[in-house]
Design an enzyme around this catalytic site. Structure first.
Site, PDB file in Angstrom:
ATOM      1  N   GLU A 138      33.967  33.427  46.707  1.00 56.29           N
ATOM      2  CA  GLU A 138      34.271  33.940  45.374  1.00 56.29           C
ATOM      3  C   GLU A 138      35.549  34.760  45.452  1.00 56.29           C
ATOM      4  OE1 GLU A 138      32.341  36.395  41.596  1.00 56.29           O
ATOM      5  OE2 GLU A 138      31.585  36.798  43.622  1.00 56.29           O
ATOM      6  N   GLU A 183      37.738  40.735  47.383  1.00 54.09           N
ATOM      7  CA  GLU A 183      38.127  41.691  46.347  1.00 54.09           C
ATOM      8  C   GLU A 183      39.222  42.596  46.895  1.00 54.09           C
ATOM      9  OE1 GLU A 183      38.884  43.549  43.209  1.00 54.09           O
ATOM     10  OE2 GLU A 183      37.218  42.125  43.015  1.00 54.09           O
ATOM     11  N   ASP A 217      41.201  38.225  35.740  1.00 55.86           N
ATOM     12  CA  ASP A 217      42.134  38.887  34.825  1.00 55.86           C
ATOM     13  C   ASP A 217      42.965  37.815  34.126  1.00 55.86           C
ATOM     14  OD1 ASP A 217      44.224  40.357  33.616  1.00 55.86           O
ATOM     15  OD2 ASP A 217      44.069  41.922  35.135  1.00 55.86           O
ATOM     16  N   LYS A 246      50.296  37.944  29.130  1.00 56.01           N
ATOM     17  CA  LYS A 246      51.737  37.855  28.859  1.00 56.01           C
ATOM     18  C   LYS A 246      52.362  36.738  29.685  1.00 56.01           C
ATOM     19  CE  LYS A 246      52.194  42.731  27.650  1.00 56.01           C
ATOM     20  NZ  LYS A 246      52.852  44.024  27.934  1.00 56.01           N
ATOM     21  N   ASP A 299      35.301  34.482  29.622  1.00 55.45           N
ATOM     22  CA  ASP A 299      35.031  34.642  28.195  1.00 55.45           C
ATOM     23  C   ASP A 299      36.328  34.536  27.398  1.00 55.45           C
ATOM     24  OD1 ASP A 299      35.979  37.207  29.286  1.00 55.45           O
ATOM     25  OD2 ASP A 299      35.680  37.910  27.228  1.00 55.45           O
ATOM     26  N   THR A 306      27.588  37.389  36.040  1.00 57.15           N
ATOM     27  CA  THR A 306      28.333  38.544  36.521  1.00 57.15           C
ATOM     28  C   THR A 306      28.084  39.711  35.566  1.00 57.15           C
ATOM     29  OG1 THR A 306      30.347  38.251  35.223  1.00 57.15           O
ATOM     30  CG2 THR A 306      30.135  36.920  37.238  1.00 57.15           C
ATOM     31  N   GLU A 307      28.562  40.895  35.951  1.00 63.73           N
ATOM     32  CA  GLU A 307      28.444  42.052  35.061  1.00 63.73           C
ATOM     33  C   GLU A 307      29.179  41.799  33.747  1.00 63.73           C
ATOM     34  OE1 GLU A 307      28.130  43.604  39.297  1.00 63.73           O
ATOM     35  OE2 GLU A 307      29.430  42.209  38.225  1.00 63.73           O
ATOM     36  N   TYR A 308      30.375  41.228  33.842  1.00 65.10           N
ATOM     37  CA  TYR A 308      31.145  40.926  32.637  1.00 65.10           C
ATOM     38  C   TYR A 308      30.421  39.904  31.771  1.00 65.10           C
ATOM     39  CZ  TYR A 308      35.459  43.358  33.948  1.00 65.10           C
ATOM     40  OH  TYR A 308      36.405  44.300  34.244  1.00 65.10           O
ATOM     41  N   GLU A 309      29.832  38.917  32.398  1.00 64.95           N
ATOM     42  CA  GLU A 309      29.145  37.860  31.659  1.00 64.95           C
ATOM     43  C   GLU A 309      27.988  38.431  30.844  1.00 64.95           C
ATOM     44  OE1 GLU A 309      27.260  33.417  32.572  1.00 64.95           O
ATOM     45  OE2 GLU A 309      28.176  34.623  34.169  1.00 64.95           O
TER      46      GLU A 309
END
Length: 213
Positions: free
Chosen positions: A44, A69, A118, A122, A154, A191-194
């Protein structure tokens, strides 16, 4: 996302060097030696706080997982989750994904996960996106024949960009899902974001792609 500074992070990394690898170049071509068993190796890129990776390692004890990470405070949080789970098929790497070819040998990885990367919206930051051509070249090199790249986000803009990037690179798309949670998938590890975004009703996009060789 800004992460809270952890003054004890360096001590944690020193104390748990068997879990969080600090010098991945030394393991190139022999990552399997660090695991209890030699099994398919999944990577990952951008592990975040580790919920996905720990969940996957629990769900698939027959697979060895590596989470990479670059943010020290974040990889330490993931390390805490991994320690609590007491898994022998999970390692973390504190390193920059721009240098994957320095860390992994050709055909060493079976599957790569990119989760909620991320978006770098831009145009001038395009080269930083983890689905930019330069990254795809690295993934192709370290992935085994028919190895999969699984991408979740997302961010619709990043998803559309990534589909175009995959296609332009000549990759084959095995799945393109515009609303992952529309139907329950018992094998999907969030994931936490998911969890956060899906709870707000945001669609989650996922695709699976393979390189043509």
């Amino acid at each position: 996302m800004r992460q809270r500074y952890k003054p004890w992070a360096d001590d944690f990394l020193l104390e748990h060097q068997d879990l969080i690898i600090q010098n991945p170049t030394e393991q190139k071509g022999r990552w399997q030696d660090l695991f209890a068993s030699k099994q398919p190796l999944h990577l990952e890129v951008g592990t975040g706080k580790g919920q996905f990776l720990v969940g996957m390692a629990k769900q698939h004890p027959d697979i060895n997982f590596i989470g990479m990470e670059v943010a020290k405070s974040v990889v330490v949080t993931a390390g805490e989750k991994a320690l609590e789970a007491e898994l022998d098929n999970l390692l973390l790497v504190h390193a920059d994904a721009n240098h994957l070819l320095d860390y992994f040998a050709q055909d060493e990885i079976s599957t790569i996960y990119l989760n909620f990367s991320d978006p770098w919206p831009k145009n001038r930051h395009e080269k930083r996106r983890l689905t930019y051509t330069a990254f795809l070249k690295q993934y192709e090199h370290i992935l085994q024949q028919e190895g999969e790249l699984l991408f979740k986000t997302d961010n619709r803009g990043l998803f559309e960009y990534s589909l175009c990037s995959f296609s332009a690179f000549g990759m084959l798309l095995g799945e393109v899902n515009l609303d992952l949670h529309a139907e329950e998938d018992p094998l999907n590890v969030m994931t936490e974001y998911e969890e956060k975004f899906s709870a707000k009703g945001h669609p989650i996009y996922r695709c699976k792609a393979v390189f043509q060789r």
